[in-house]
Design an enzyme around this catalytic site. Structure first.
Site, short mmCIF file in Angstrom:
data_model
loop_
_atom_site.label_atom_id
_atom_site.label_comp_id
_atom_site.label_asym_id
_atom_site.label_seq_id
_atom_site.Cartn_x
_atom_site.Cartn_y
_atom_site.Cartn_z
N TYR A 17 -12.53 -14.47 2.21
CA TYR A 17 -11.69 -13.31 2.53
C TYR A 17 -11.37 -13.25 4.03
O TYR A 17 -12.26 -13.35 4.87
CB TYR A 17 -12.37 -12.00 2.12
CG TYR A 17 -11.54 -10.80 2.55
CD1 TYR A 17 -10.44 -10.40 1.81
CD2 TYR A 17 -11.83 -10.12 3.73
CE1 TYR A 17 -9.64 -9.35 2.23
CE2 TYR A 17 -11.04 -9.05 4.15
CZ TYR A 17 -9.95 -8.68 3.41
OH TYR A 17 -9.16 -7.65 3.83
N LYS A 76 0.81 -1.22 0.00
CA LYS A 76 0.00 0.00 0.00
C LYS A 76 0.84 1.28 0.00
O LYS A 76 0.35 2.33 -0.38
CB LYS A 76 -0.96 0.00 1.20
CG LYS A 76 -1.95 -1.16 1.20
CD LYS A 76 -2.62 -1.35 -0.12
CE LYS A 76 -3.69 -2.44 -0.16
NZ LYS A 76 -3.32 -3.73 0.41
N TYR A 126 -3.36 -12.20 2.64
CA TYR A 126 -2.94 -11.92 1.25
C TYR A 126 -1.73 -12.73 0.80
O TYR A 126 -1.83 -13.60 -0.05
CB TYR A 126 -2.63 -10.42 1.09
CG TYR A 126 -3.80 -9.51 1.38
CD1 TYR A 126 -4.80 -9.31 0.44
CD2 TYR A 126 -3.90 -8.84 2.60
CE1 TYR A 126 -5.86 -8.47 0.69
CE2 TYR A 126 -4.96 -8.00 2.86
CZ TYR A 126 -5.93 -7.81 1.91
OH TYR A 126 -6.99 -6.99 2.17
C1 LIG Z 1 -4.15 -4.94 0.25
C2 LIG Z 1 -3.16 -6.02 0.16
C3 LIG Z 1 -3.07 -6.81 -1.00
C4 LIG Z 1 -4.02 -6.66 -2.16
O1 LIG Z 1 -3.77 -5.51 -2.89
P1 LIG Z 1 -4.88 -4.89 -3.84
O2 LIG Z 1 -4.19 -3.77 -4.49
O3 LIG Z 1 -6.02 -4.45 -2.96
O4 LIG Z 1 -5.36 -5.95 -4.76
C5 LIG Z 1 -2.09 -7.77 -1.05
N1 LIG Z 1 -1.26 -7.97 -0.02
C6 LIG Z 1 -1.30 -7.25 1.10
C7 LIG Z 1 -0.36 -7.56 2.20
C8 LIG Z 1 -2.26 -6.24 1.24
O5 LIG Z 1 -2.31 -5.53 2.36
#
Ligand SMILES: *Cc1c(COP(=O)(O)O)cnc(C)c1O
Length: 337
Positions: A267, A53, A293
């Site tokens: 999720y 992010k 993730y």
């Molecule tokens: C938010 C996030 C993702 C996914 O990213 P997007 O851009 O929302 O698809 C992947 N890995 C981590 C650790 C995240 O925090």
């Protein structure tokens, strides 16, 4: 030089990244999986615990600074890395952060609600608000806008970082930069695996590669929606990205590859595959993945190798998007005492 990257240069960007993140070979996992396995260490983007992010927020904070904002508002799951990263970015830019936490993951207890990213966000001085739904992006964005209007009435200068698809995909630009960064480090990968949630990371990376002439397949590993729904979402992100840059869309439908074999049970919920993948990475390479993730992404990548969709001996790039603070909030799912 490149028309698309030239257009990107017009977007204001706050300097949150210290510099390029490392690209490293993973020797032991290469042997274990029968591929040549490389990792892009975007868990090391530096600010506030790192992760993907930070690259996305460079563009949102850049826009907020141009507007003269003093407060940013953002929404996400309770253990969102995005809202925690936004709080860190706001601190660095001298702004306040308002973090809205959505009820997206059922059946979670007090550790989930207080540890990990929640602890870090509080430490970063953020203010919190709650949203009782987890699958209502438009409603969550609307609640942020209403709070922003209240702050404005009090003389503050708020900037909303929206979640819903119908907004400018500014964060996607951050992952076009990541693709450019990787190509400068090594440009001969046979396949890429990257998490696919909102789609900003996946589409940004894919669009960046294609804009720079790379045809390497990019496998988006689904963390939130099934493969078909996620592919539809990515198509929409691609369209909006092209509109943002005022060019014809250059990503084709065939470029969009999504894989949902590691998504179950849903999720923010940890199944056995994800748990095993997190432990394999830790025990084999000494690196931490997260339960929501990057752990799912690695589990999905293992499935692609085992099913032959990524062939033995391929040179594979795994984009590590960070997220490890959530490990503490998911301790009972990852490794019960
Ligand atoms: C938010 C996030 C993702 C996914 O990213 P997007 O851009 O929302 O698809 C992947 N890995 C981590 C650790 C995240 O925090």
């Amino acid at each position: 030089m490149n028309q698309i990257f030239d257009k990107m240069a017009a977007f204001p960007r706050s300097g949150l990244m210290g510099g390029p993140t490392p690209l490293e070979p993973l020797q032991r996992l290469s042997e274990h999986l029968g591929i040549e396995f490389w990792i892009k260490r975007d868990d090391l983007t530096g600010l506030g615990g790192g992760g993907n992010k930070i690259r996305q927020l460079e563009y949102y904070l850049g826009a907020a600074q141009v507007e003269g904002a003093d407060t940013i508002l953002i929404t996400g799951a309770v253990q969102s890395n995005y809202v925690r990263s936004a709080a860190a970015a706001a601190a660095k830019c001298g702004m306040k952060a308002v973090l809205q936490l959505e009820d997206r993951v059922p059946g979670k207890g007090v550790i989930y609600r207080s540890s990990g990213n929640v602890l870090l966000g509080r430490l970063l001085g953020a203010d919190y608000m709650q949203y009782p739904e987890g699958e209502d992006e438009a409603g969550a964005d609307q609640a942020l806008r209403e709070r922003a209007a209240e702050l404005q009435a009090q003389g503050r200068a708020p900037y909303v970082i929206p979640l819903g698809l119908r907004n400018k995909p500014l964060g996607t630009l951050g992952y076009m930069n990541a693709a450019q960064e990787v190509l400068a480090q090594r440009d001969d990968f046979d396949a890429v695996a990257i998490p696919s949630g909102s789609g900003a990371t996946h589409m940004g990376f894919l669009a960046g590669l294609r804009a720079l002439g790379s045809t390497t397949p990019v496998h988006g590993i689904c963390v939130r929606r099934d493969a078909a729904a996620q592919a539809d979402r990515l198509q929409e992100v691609a369209t909006r990205l092209a509109a943002l840059l005022e060019v014809e869309s250059w990503v084709t439908q065939g470029d969009i590859q999504t894989s949902d074999t590691a998504l179950a049970p849903g999720y923010g919920r940890v199944g056995p595959k994800t748990r095993d993948a997190i432990r394999l990475m830790a025990e084999t390479e000494g690196l931490f993945l997260d339960p929501v993730y990057s752990g799912k992404c690695f589990a999905g990548l293992i499935d692609l190798v085992e099913s032959g969709k990524i062939t033995a001996g391929s040179r594979v790039l795994f984009v590590h998007t960070g997220g490890f603070p959530a490990l503490f909030a998911y301790q009972d799912d990852v490794l019960p005492l």
